[in-house]
Scaffold this active site. Sequence first.
Site, mmCIF file in Angstrom:
data_model
loop_
_atom_site.group_PDB
_atom_site.id
_atom_site.type_symbol
_atom_site.label_atom_id
_atom_site.label_comp_id
_atom_site.label_asym_id
_atom_site.label_seq_id
_atom_site.Cartn_x
_atom_site.Cartn_y
_atom_site.Cartn_z
ATOM 1 N N HIS A 99 39.585 -44.066 -9.426
ATOM 2 C CA HIS A 99 38.470 -44.243 -10.360
ATOM 3 C C HIS A 99 38.618 -45.457 -11.272
ATOM 4 C CE1 HIS A 99 35.019 -41.488 -12.003
ATOM 5 N NE2 HIS A 99 34.608 -42.701 -11.717
ATOM 6 N N HIS A 143 43.552 -45.146 -13.793
ATOM 7 C CA HIS A 143 42.385 -44.344 -13.376
ATOM 8 C C HIS A 143 41.959 -43.343 -14.448
ATOM 9 C CE1 HIS A 143 44.491 -40.669 -11.189
ATOM 10 N NE2 HIS A 143 45.044 -40.935 -12.359
ATOM 11 N N ASP A 229 33.371 -38.804 -8.946
ATOM 12 C CA ASP A 229 34.782 -38.534 -8.691
ATOM 13 C C ASP A 229 34.837 -37.194 -7.969
ATOM 14 O OD1 ASP A 229 37.450 -37.564 -8.925
ATOM 15 O OD2 ASP A 229 37.787 -38.822 -10.689
ATOM 16 N N ASP A 231 36.998 -35.086 -7.658
ATOM 17 C CA ASP A 231 37.626 -33.967 -8.373
ATOM 18 C C ASP A 231 36.679 -33.282 -9.370
ATOM 19 O OD1 ASP A 231 37.762 -35.226 -10.948
ATOM 20 O OD2 ASP A 231 39.791 -35.952 -10.607
ATOM 21 N N GLU A 274 38.339 -41.249 -5.637
ATOM 22 C CA GLU A 274 39.428 -40.269 -5.752
ATOM 23 C C GLU A 274 39.513 -39.289 -4.577
ATOM 24 O OE1 GLU A 274 41.869 -40.481 -7.851
ATOM 25 O OE2 GLU A 274 41.091 -41.730 -9.489
#
Length: 304
Positions: A99, A143, A229, A231, A274
């Site tokens: 990121h 990141h 992202d 995540d 990511e």
Amino acid sequence: MGNKALSLIGVPTDIGAGHRGASMGPEALRVANLASKLERRGFEVIDHGNLQGPVNPWQPPQDGYRHLPQVVAWNEAVHTAVYTELAAGRVPVMLGGDHCLAIGSISAVARHCREQGKKLRVLWLDAHADFNTADVTPSGNIHGMPVACLCGNGPQALVEVGGHVPATTPDVFRQIGIRSVDEGEKSLVREAQVSIFDMRRIDEVGMKRTMEEALADVDENTHLHVSFDVDFLDPTIAPGVGTTVRGGPNYREAQLCMEMIADTGRVSSLDIVELNPAFDKRNQTARLAVDLVESLFGKSTLIR
């Protein structure tokens, strides 16, 4: 957004991350047929292949930052590539990579918006606020710092990527799905008054109202940039990331989020970051990411 051309820009580096493997993200997204699935949505898709940049030296932090010269080099390459596609009237889709690369992509989008007289809105879909500075994070992994850097709070070389300082201001961000903010980072986001729709907020009011608030005042003069992202998603459905945080959006919540963004018709640039195939199971996270990106570009269950 009409049937604009989409430009895929692979950025195969994990230079800003704390785990190796995000460098394989672009290829995993290609293996999951991102281009052909977006073509089926009626877009012209141009895959520009991968940008080139320095290898990851995997060193400890120096003066609070890990791999700063290499992070700068990658982000300058991203800035140039993304800006070139925007100037040509195409929609850049950055395939990360970690990121930290959003410094390059969002600084390019902000530059484009200044030149075109457009209003910028960034939807930051993430488990993390990414507003760290070297003073508050011991890891030095960049990141965790891109939003701070874009808002002018970071090392000079990164803050100046794109030539305009700050590249953007905290008020353009709407952060969604946040559930992991470091102690020192909490006071930084409060001071900067970043709009954060954390998981508690989503639990309390639901994804629908959350997205209505995050998308309020998006109009025909708004350039909507989505920084996705992976995540952001709950790790039970998206294990293929380096920094899993339990309790993220489930599949339906994530789909609704993407569909409501698509309904604005204003998505003009995208980061997918990511994705870490080293932690994935049979590329399921990449396939899910592609599924959600299809929804972001207009796939829905019914004809609406």
